[in-house]
Design an enzyme around this catalytic site. Structure first.
Site, PDB file in Angstrom:
ATOM      1  CE  LYS A 110      -4.138  -1.693   0.074  1.00 57.27           C
ATOM      2  NZ  LYS A 110      -5.164  -1.602   1.251  1.00 57.27           N
ATOM      3  NE  ARG A 144      -7.292  -8.357  -1.059  1.00 58.26           N
ATOM      4  CZ  ARG A 144      -6.831  -7.670  -2.176  1.00 58.26           C
ATOM      5  NH1 ARG A 144      -5.889  -6.751  -1.756  1.00 58.26           N
ATOM      6  NH2 ARG A 144      -7.445  -7.771  -3.454  1.00 58.26           N
TER       7      ARG A 144
END
Length: 291
Positions: free
Chosen positions: A221, A255
């Protein structure tokens, strides 16, 4: 213990690695590397070989971009779900979608979980999940995916995320989804800036205290890239550090894109926390023989 798809999970003693397969031409991470059907299926099955217990199939990225019709999204994700179901019966399959019809078709094809990054923004989604018997991941985000939005602003981001998740859990239960089929995700980077995502990570135990199993999607991210000044493709170490911090704060489903590394990290965290014994015990276990 939870039965999800064909597998049993003990989230008190287990960290579950969810692999990511994006059947999109504009994924922020792989830039379409698994857009072709055969590549998407191969990627999912390879993730299982590397130790992932779960795979998340997405047909539409969350970020800004052109709209994708319901029919196109179904064409992207359902054939992947069908192929994995035929080839790997115990790999849990989730589908990342906020479209109720896509969710319905995906569950019919073999998906056991709907990963709704809109947090049940469409009330019909809760109804579809309730009727299907699938699990649902309720994720915090603000406004519709794919849309241009104003700069993220929160008073207390953790409190606001927690309030949102409690509200959407109630919405799910009112629609007939039992709590034992609900998973929550605070939505790192989804309509949040780096300071917000770091604060969520720092105080993640407050989100874990809500109750349902906690999923985090931190891999690669932007909050990691901005924190350590690394571009896409150079964020593995940062991703594993963020993952580890989240697990220590209560996350139990992670994840992750880099499956082999994430699985090793998860198994090591389990051993450190006493969730499971070492695979083998040899070091300094043999008596010393003096000659």
């Amino acid at each position: 213990m939870r039965r999800i798809g064909g597998r049993d999970f003990d989230f008190d003693r287990q960290v579950v690695v969810m692999a990511v397969v994006n059947r999109t031409p504009d994924s922020f991470y792989d830039h379409g590397a698994t857009f072709a059907l055969d590549r998407a299926v191969q990627s999912a099955l390879r993730a299982a070989e590397l130790g992932a217990e779960w795979v998340d199939i997405g047909g539409v990225p969350f970020g800004r971009g052109p709209a994708v019709s319901t029919e196109e999204e179904i064409e992207r994700v359902v054939p992947v779900v069908e192929a994995i179901t035929r080839a790997q019966s115990d790999l849990v399959i989730s589908v990342d979608t906020n479209d109720p019809e896509v969710a319905r078709r995906a569950v019919q094809a073999g998906a056991a979980v709907i990963n709704d990054t809109s947090g049940l923004a469409d009330p019909r989604m809760a109804e579809v999940v309730a009727e299907s018997g699938a699990h649902v991941v309720i994720t915090h985000s603000v406004g519709p995916p794919r849309a241009e939005k104003p700069a993220a602003r929160y008073g207390d981001v953790v409190a606001e995320v927690g309030s949102f998740l409690r509200d959407r859990i109630a919405r799910a239960e009112d629609a007939g989804i039992p709590r034992e089929r609900i998973i929550i995700d605070p939505g790192h980077d989804l309509d949040k800036n780096t300071v917000h995502s770091l604060e969520i990570t720092r105080r993640l135990e407050e989100i874990a205290a809500i109750g349902p199993p906690l999923l985090v999607a931190v891999s690669n991210k932007d909050f990691i890239g901005e924190s350590i000044d690394r571009p896409q493709g150079e964020r593995l170490a940062g991703s594993l550090a963020a993952m580890t911090a989240c697990v220590l704060k209560g996350a139990r489903i992670v994840r992750m894109h880099d499956v082999a590394d994430a699985v090793d990290a998860a198994r090591m965290i389990e051993a450190i926390l006493g969730m499971r014994p070492p695979v083998r015990l040899e070091h300094n276990t043999h008596p010393t023989h003096n000659v």
